[in-house]
Design a protein around this motif. Structure first.
Motif, PDB file in Angstrom:
ATOM      1  N   MET A 193       0.843  -1.183   0.000  1.00 48.68           N
ATOM      2  CA  MET A 193       0.000   0.000   0.000  1.00 48.68           C
ATOM      3  C   MET A 193       0.887   1.245   0.000  1.00 48.68           C
ATOM      4  SD  MET A 193      -2.856   0.957   2.774  1.00 48.68           S
ATOM      5  CE  MET A 193      -3.512   2.564   2.874  1.00 48.68           C
ATOM      6  N   VAL A 194       0.594   2.173  -0.860  1.00 45.61           N
ATOM      7  CA  VAL A 194       1.368   3.409  -0.961  1.00 45.61           C
ATOM      8  C   VAL A 194       0.762   4.437  -0.018  1.00 45.61           C
ATOM      9  CG1 VAL A 194       2.113   5.245  -2.502  1.00 45.61           C
ATOM     10  CG2 VAL A 194       1.947   2.911  -3.338  1.00 45.61           C
ATOM     11  N   PRO A 195       1.608   5.095   0.809  1.00 43.79           N
ATOM     12  CA  PRO A 195       1.067   6.093   1.725  1.00 43.79           C
ATOM     13  C   PRO A 195       0.536   7.308   0.983  1.00 43.79           C
ATOM     14  CG  PRO A 195       3.463   6.105   1.771  1.00 43.79           C
ATOM     15  CD  PRO A 195       3.044   4.949   0.898  1.00 43.79           C
ATOM     16  N   SER A 196      -0.368   8.015   1.623  1.00 44.82           N
ATOM     17  CA  SER A 196      -0.912   9.233   1.026  1.00 44.82           C
ATOM     18  C   SER A 196       0.090  10.364   1.139  1.00 44.82           C
ATOM     19  CB  SER A 196      -2.208   9.622   1.736  1.00 44.82           C
ATOM     20  OG  SER A 196      -1.913  10.077   3.043  1.00 44.82           O
ATOM     21  N   ARG A 197      -0.152  11.434   0.380  1.00 48.08           N
ATOM     22  CA  ARG A 197       0.748  12.589   0.467  1.00 48.08           C
ATOM     23  C   ARG A 197       0.706  13.192   1.860  1.00 48.08           C
ATOM     24  NH1 ARG A 197      -3.139  13.678  -3.345  1.00 48.08           N
ATOM     25  NH2 ARG A 197      -1.615  13.428  -5.005  1.00 48.08           N
ATOM     26  N   LYS A 198      -0.464  13.162   2.536  1.00 48.53           N
ATOM     27  CA  LYS A 198      -0.555  13.699   3.892  1.00 48.53           C
ATOM     28  C   LYS A 198       0.374  12.934   4.827  1.00 48.53           C
ATOM     29  CE  LYS A 198      -3.675  14.535   7.721  1.00 48.53           C
ATOM     30  NZ  LYS A 198      -4.955  14.262   8.334  1.00 48.53           N
ATOM     31  N   VAL A 199       0.351  11.618   4.728  1.00 51.40           N
ATOM     32  CA  VAL A 199       1.220  10.788   5.565  1.00 51.40           C
ATOM     33  C   VAL A 199       2.682  11.048   5.226  1.00 51.40           C
ATOM     34  CG1 VAL A 199       1.918   8.409   6.078  1.00 51.40           C
ATOM     35  CG2 VAL A 199      -0.510   9.003   5.959  1.00 51.40           C
ATOM     36  N   LEU A 200       3.009  11.155   3.934  1.00 55.82           N
ATOM     37  CA  LEU A 200       4.387  11.440   3.533  1.00 55.82           C
ATOM     38  C   LEU A 200       4.862  12.734   4.175  1.00 55.82           C
ATOM     39  CD1 LEU A 200       6.910  10.903   1.606  1.00 55.82           C
ATOM     40  CD2 LEU A 200       5.863  12.680   0.203  1.00 55.82           C
ATOM     41  N   PHE A 201       4.090  13.809   4.049  1.00 52.22           N
ATOM     42  CA  PHE A 201       4.504  15.095   4.589  1.00 52.22           C
ATOM     43  C   PHE A 201       4.692  15.023   6.110  1.00 52.22           C
ATOM     44  CE2 PHE A 201       2.329  17.325   0.791  1.00 52.22           C
ATOM     45  CZ  PHE A 201       3.492  17.242   0.041  1.00 52.22           C
ATOM     46  N   GLU A 202       3.778  14.346   6.807  1.00 54.96           N
ATOM     47  CA  GLU A 202       3.890  14.214   8.266  1.00 54.96           C
ATOM     48  C   GLU A 202       5.151  13.454   8.648  1.00 54.96           C
ATOM     49  OE1 GLU A 202       0.291  12.302   9.489  1.00 54.96           O
ATOM     50  OE2 GLU A 202      -0.933  14.100   9.146  1.00 54.96           O
ATOM     51  N   GLU A 203       5.438  12.351   7.959  1.00 53.23           N
ATOM     52  CA  GLU A 203       6.592  11.533   8.291  1.00 53.23           C
ATOM     53  C   GLU A 203       7.899  12.237   7.926  1.00 53.23           C
ATOM     54  OE1 GLU A 203       6.176   7.488   6.986  1.00 53.23           O
ATOM     55  OE2 GLU A 203       4.424   7.193   8.255  1.00 53.23           O
ATOM     56  N   VAL A 204       7.937  12.935   6.807  1.00 54.85           N
ATOM     57  CA  VAL A 204       9.150  13.674   6.431  1.00 54.85           C
ATOM     58  C   VAL A 204       9.438  14.756   7.460  1.00 54.85           C
ATOM     59  CG1 VAL A 204      10.129  15.285   4.736  1.00 54.85           C
ATOM     60  CG2 VAL A 204       9.071  13.154   3.976  1.00 54.85           C
ATOM     61  N   ARG A 205       8.411  15.478   7.898  1.00 55.04           N
ATOM     62  CA  ARG A 205       8.618  16.507   8.925  1.00 55.04           C
ATOM     63  C   ARG A 205       9.196  15.898  10.199  1.00 55.04           C
ATOM     64  NH1 ARG A 205       3.772  18.935   6.766  1.00 55.04           N
ATOM     65  NH2 ARG A 205       2.512  17.693   8.179  1.00 55.04           N
ATOM     66  N   ALA A 206       8.669  14.750  10.612  1.00 52.20           N
ATOM     67  CA  ALA A 206       9.150  14.094  11.834  1.00 52.20           C
ATOM     68  C   ALA A 206      10.589  13.599  11.669  1.00 52.20           C
ATOM     69  CB  ALA A 206       8.229  12.921  12.195  1.00 52.20           C
ATOM     70  N   ILE A 207      10.886  12.984  10.532  1.00 49.04           N
ATOM     71  CA  ILE A 207      12.210  12.396  10.305  1.00 49.04           C
ATOM     72  C   ILE A 207      13.290  13.459  10.153  1.00 49.04           C
ATOM     73  CG2 ILE A 207      13.581  11.084   8.619  1.00 49.04           C
ATOM     74  CD1 ILE A 207      10.899   9.490   8.134  1.00 49.04           C
ATOM     75  N   TYR A 208      12.994  14.537   9.432  1.00 48.89           N
ATOM     76  CA  TYR A 208      14.003  15.541   9.129  1.00 48.89           C
ATOM     77  C   TYR A 208      14.095  16.670  10.142  1.00 48.89           C
ATOM     78  CZ  TYR A 208      15.187  13.484   4.668  1.00 48.89           C
ATOM     79  OH  TYR A 208      15.641  12.626   3.716  1.00 48.89           O
ATOM     80  N   ALA A 209      13.265  16.670  11.178  1.00 47.56           N
ATOM     81  CA  ALA A 209      13.263  17.765  12.150  1.00 47.56           C
ATOM     82  C   ALA A 209      14.635  17.960  12.785  1.00 47.56           C
ATOM     83  CB  ALA A 209      12.206  17.522  13.223  1.00 47.56           C
TER      84      ALA A 209
END
Length: 107
Positions: free
Chosen positions: A1-17
């Motif tokens: 299952m491919v994540p949604s863009r909303k999930v991508l943006f949330e996870e990128v913000r968390a990972i790159y903080a």
């Protein structure tokens, strides 16, 4: 299952903080023109994290702009150039969820 863009943006913000703070990067700038892309910039380098729905993959690239030329490299290319790995295929850079993404092994 491919994540949604909303999930991508949330996870990128968390990972790159942490990295964004320590490297003094600005961003993320989040766009959805063709693919969802989260962008961080600083010190003449632009980092782009994009989601490819068809491939079910997240791509990370570093871009350096010099006058009218943009140089771009993926994670594996950077690891090879830095001498972190000796040959292609030795970089683990895939994840199915946030926990796997934050535990990537570049050795």
């Amino acid at each position: 299952m491919v994540p949604s863009r909303k999930v991508l943006f949330e996870e990128v913000r968390a990972i790159y903080a942490g990295a964004a703070g320590s490297l003094r990067l600005t961003g993320p700038a989040e766009t959805e023109h063709v693919l969802p892309v989260s962008t961080y910039t600083g010190s003449g380098v632009k980092y782009e994290i994009s989601l490819d729905f068809r491939e079910g993959a997240v791509e990370c690239r570093a871009n350096v702009e010099k006058e009218s030329v943009t140089l771009a490299a993926g994670i594996e290319d950077i690891a090879l150039a830095a001498g972190i790995v000796e040959r292609r295929g030795n970089v683990s850079h895939s994840a199915r969820n946030l926990k796997q993404f934050t535990n990537l092994d570049l050795s």
